[in-house]
Design a protein around this motif. Structure first.
Motif, PDB file in Angstrom:
ATOM      1  N   ALA A  68     -54.322  34.126 -34.921  1.00  0.00           N
ATOM      2  CA  ALA A  68     -54.574  33.669 -33.548  1.00  0.00           C
ATOM      3  C   ALA A  68     -54.050  34.746 -32.616  1.00  0.00           C
ATOM      4  N   ILE A  69     -54.158  34.521 -31.309  1.00  0.00           N
ATOM      5  CA  ILE A  69     -53.695  35.516 -30.352  1.00  0.00           C
ATOM      6  C   ILE A  69     -52.196  35.764 -30.521  1.00  0.00           C
ATOM      7  N   GLN A  70     -51.799  37.026 -30.450  1.00  0.00           N
ATOM      8  CA  GLN A  70     -50.401  37.417 -30.515  1.00  0.00           C
ATOM      9  C   GLN A  70     -50.034  38.165 -29.243  1.00  0.00           C
ATOM     10  N   THR A  71     -48.798  38.008 -28.789  1.00  0.00           N
ATOM     11  CA  THR A  71     -48.324  38.736 -27.615  1.00  0.00           C
ATOM     12  C   THR A  71     -47.107  39.566 -27.996  1.00  0.00           C
ATOM     13  N   VAL A  72     -46.993  40.722 -27.320  1.00  0.00           N
ATOM     14  CA  VAL A  72     -45.853  41.611 -27.520  1.00  0.00           C
ATOM     15  C   VAL A  72     -45.172  41.773 -26.178  1.00  0.00           C
ATOM     16  N   SER A  73     -43.922  41.303 -26.069  1.00  0.00           N
ATOM     17  CA  SER A  73     -43.175  41.345 -24.815  1.00  0.00           C
ATOM     18  C   SER A  73     -41.955  42.239 -24.980  1.00  0.00           C
ATOM     19  N   GLY A  74     -41.668  43.013 -23.949  1.00  0.00           N
ATOM     20  CA  GLY A  74     -40.555  43.948 -24.016  1.00  0.00           C
ATOM     21  C   GLY A  74     -41.018  45.278 -24.576  1.00  0.00           C
ATOM     22  N   ALA A  75     -40.409  46.357 -24.105  1.00  0.00           N
ATOM     23  CA  ALA A  75     -40.795  47.696 -24.560  1.00  0.00           C
ATOM     24  C   ALA A  75     -40.477  47.871 -26.037  1.00  0.00           C
ATOM     25  N   ILE A  76     -41.432  48.408 -26.783  1.00  0.00           N
ATOM     26  CA  ILE A  76     -41.301  48.585 -28.227  1.00  0.00           C
ATOM     27  C   ILE A  76     -41.587  50.042 -28.566  1.00  0.00           C
ATOM     28  N   GLU A  77     -40.811  50.598 -29.503  1.00  0.00           N
ATOM     29  CA  GLU A  77     -41.103  51.918 -30.058  1.00  0.00           C
ATOM     30  C   GLU A  77     -41.277  51.776 -31.561  1.00  0.00           C
ATOM     31  N   VAL A  78     -42.404  52.286 -32.080  1.00  0.00           N
ATOM     32  CA  VAL A  78     -42.670  52.220 -33.510  1.00  0.00           C
ATOM     33  C   VAL A  78     -43.119  53.588 -33.999  1.00  0.00           C
ATOM     34  N   THR A  79     -43.035  53.781 -35.303  1.00  0.00           N
ATOM     35  CA  THR A  79     -43.615  54.989 -35.898  1.00  0.00           C
ATOM     36  C   THR A  79     -45.054  54.712 -36.287  1.00  0.00           C
ATOM     37  N   ASN A  80     -45.274  53.852 -37.270  1.00  0.00           N
ATOM     38  CA  ASN A  80     -46.630  53.515 -37.706  1.00  0.00           C
ATOM     39  C   ASN A  80     -46.960  52.080 -37.304  1.00  0.00           C
ATOM     40  N   MET A  81     -48.221  51.855 -36.952  1.00  0.00           N
ATOM     41  CA  MET A  81     -48.643  50.509 -36.562  1.00  0.00           C
ATOM     42  C   MET A  81     -50.022  50.215 -37.128  1.00  0.00           C
ATOM     43  N   SER A  91     -56.841  38.648 -37.503  1.00  0.00           N
ATOM     44  CA  SER A  91     -58.168  38.069 -37.728  1.00  0.00           C
ATOM     45  C   SER A  91     -58.552  37.051 -36.665  1.00  0.00           C
ATOM     46  N   GLY A  92     -57.677  36.871 -35.666  1.00  0.00           N
ATOM     47  CA  GLY A  92     -57.953  35.919 -34.598  1.00  0.00           C
ATOM     48  C   GLY A  92     -58.408  36.616 -33.335  1.00  0.00           C
ATOM     49  N   PHE A  93     -57.844  36.208 -32.194  1.00  0.00           N
ATOM     50  CA  PHE A  93     -58.256  36.731 -30.907  1.00  0.00           C
ATOM     51  C   PHE A  93     -57.791  38.159 -30.686  1.00  0.00           C
ATOM     52  N   MET A 146     -56.429  50.842 -37.329  1.00  0.00           N
ATOM     53  CA  MET A 146     -57.147  49.713 -36.742  1.00  0.00           C
ATOM     54  C   MET A 146     -58.019  49.098 -37.836  1.00  0.00           C
ATOM     55  N   THR A 147     -57.571  47.977 -38.399  1.00  0.00           N
ATOM     56  CA  THR A 147     -58.295  47.312 -39.474  1.00  0.00           C
ATOM     57  C   THR A 147     -59.085  46.117 -38.969  1.00  0.00           C
ATOM     58  N   ASP A 148     -58.420  45.234 -38.203  1.00  0.00           N
ATOM     59  CA  ASP A 148     -59.066  44.025 -37.704  1.00  0.00           C
ATOM     60  C   ASP A 148     -58.332  43.580 -36.444  1.00  0.00           C
ATOM     61  N   GLY A 149     -59.092  43.086 -35.466  1.00  0.00           N
ATOM     62  CA  GLY A 149     -58.492  42.557 -34.249  1.00  0.00           C
ATOM     63  C   GLY A 149     -58.466  43.557 -33.112  1.00  0.00           C
ATOM     64  N   ILE A 150     -58.503  43.037 -31.893  1.00  0.00           N
ATOM     65  CA  ILE A 150     -58.517  43.859 -30.686  1.00  0.00           C
ATOM     66  C   ILE A 150     -57.096  43.948 -30.128  1.00  0.00           C
ATOM     67  N   LEU A 151     -56.694  45.135 -29.709  1.00  0.00           N
ATOM     68  CA  LEU A 151     -55.420  45.341 -29.031  1.00  0.00           C
ATOM     69  C   LEU A 151     -55.711  45.474 -27.536  1.00  0.00           C
ATOM     70  N   TYR A 152     -55.189  44.532 -26.733  1.00  0.00           N
ATOM     71  CA  TYR A 152     -55.466  44.498 -25.298  1.00  0.00           C
ATOM     72  C   TYR A 152     -54.320  45.156 -24.533  1.00  0.00           C
ATOM     73  N   THR A 153     -54.667  46.152 -23.720  1.00  0.00           N
ATOM     74  CA  THR A 153     -53.692  46.860 -22.907  1.00  0.00           C
ATOM     75  C   THR A 153     -54.146  46.857 -21.452  1.00  0.00           C
TER      76      THR A 153
END
Length: 198
Positions: free
Chosen positions: A74-87, A92-94, A110-117
């Motif tokens: 389902a839809i997921q949200t990311v709150s707060g500044a994040i730093e990652v190496t690999n993503m 499979s949802g929204f 990018m395998t599945d799903g839209i990343l909204y920015t």
């Protein structure tokens, strides 16, 4: 116990005690992950953290050298500044919605799903970041910012349309922000080094 995709977890603020924060060395799953102020989490070089729900960071989520995977249905949200190496995007949802800046310095898959920015909640690629072409099932809907001098593909799209944009043969490090708009435009004027708009 160890969380899974049906169990949420909180990384607590232990600033008044020991700094015994978790490091992911293998594969770990979690539903919602909340990182409190003065807390942190990291992923080791061979580690993979599958987040199946929302990710909220009030502390330090410099996620380390491993991989952060969004594995929701389902839809997921990311709150707060994040730093990652690999993503990895494998929703499979929204899709996944950024509510703050997410900075990435390794491999974007990018395998599945839209990343909204948005312009205020950017996906930022550092000079060491690498990407691959997007597909109809998975792309970035919104702007991507990148600073660097090497060739790169921006896996962007808009709505039901995917359109990969490439930067090639740069002579020096530059900062670019790239976004694809599926709607038509009327202004084809050019300025500076931009020679043609079609």
């Amino acid at each position: 116990g160890v969380p899974d995709c049906s169990t949420s977890a909180t990384i607590p603020d232990v600033s008044s005690g020991s700094n015994n924060f978790p490091t992911i060395s293998g594969t770990a799953n979690v539903n919602n992950l909340f990182i409190e102020s003065n807390a942190q989490i990291s992923i080791g070089v061979s580690g993979n953290l599958n987040v199946c729900g929302n990710l909220e960071n009030l502390g330090t989520a410099n996620i380390g050298v491993g991989t952060l995977t969004f594995l929701g249905t389902a839809i997921q949200t990311v709150s707060g500044a994040i730093e990652v190496t690999n993503m990895t995007m494998n929703n499979s949802g929204f899709g996944v919605v950024l509510d703050n800046t997410l900075t990435m310095g390794g491999s974007l898959t990018m395998t599945d799903g839209i990343l909204y920015t948005t312009s205020d909640n950017l996906l930022v690629l550092t000079s060491s970041a690498t990407t691959a072409a997007s597909n109809d099932a998975s792309f970035v809907d919104g702007p991507i910012q990148r600073t660097g001098s090497t060739d790169i593909i921006f896996p962007v799209g808009d709505g039901n349309y995917v359109a990969n944009a490439s930067l090639l043969n740069l002579s020096a490090s530059e900062t670019f922000t790239v976004q694809f708009f599926a709607s038509g435009f009327t202004d084809t004027s050019t300025t500076g080094e931009l020679e043609v708009v079609s």
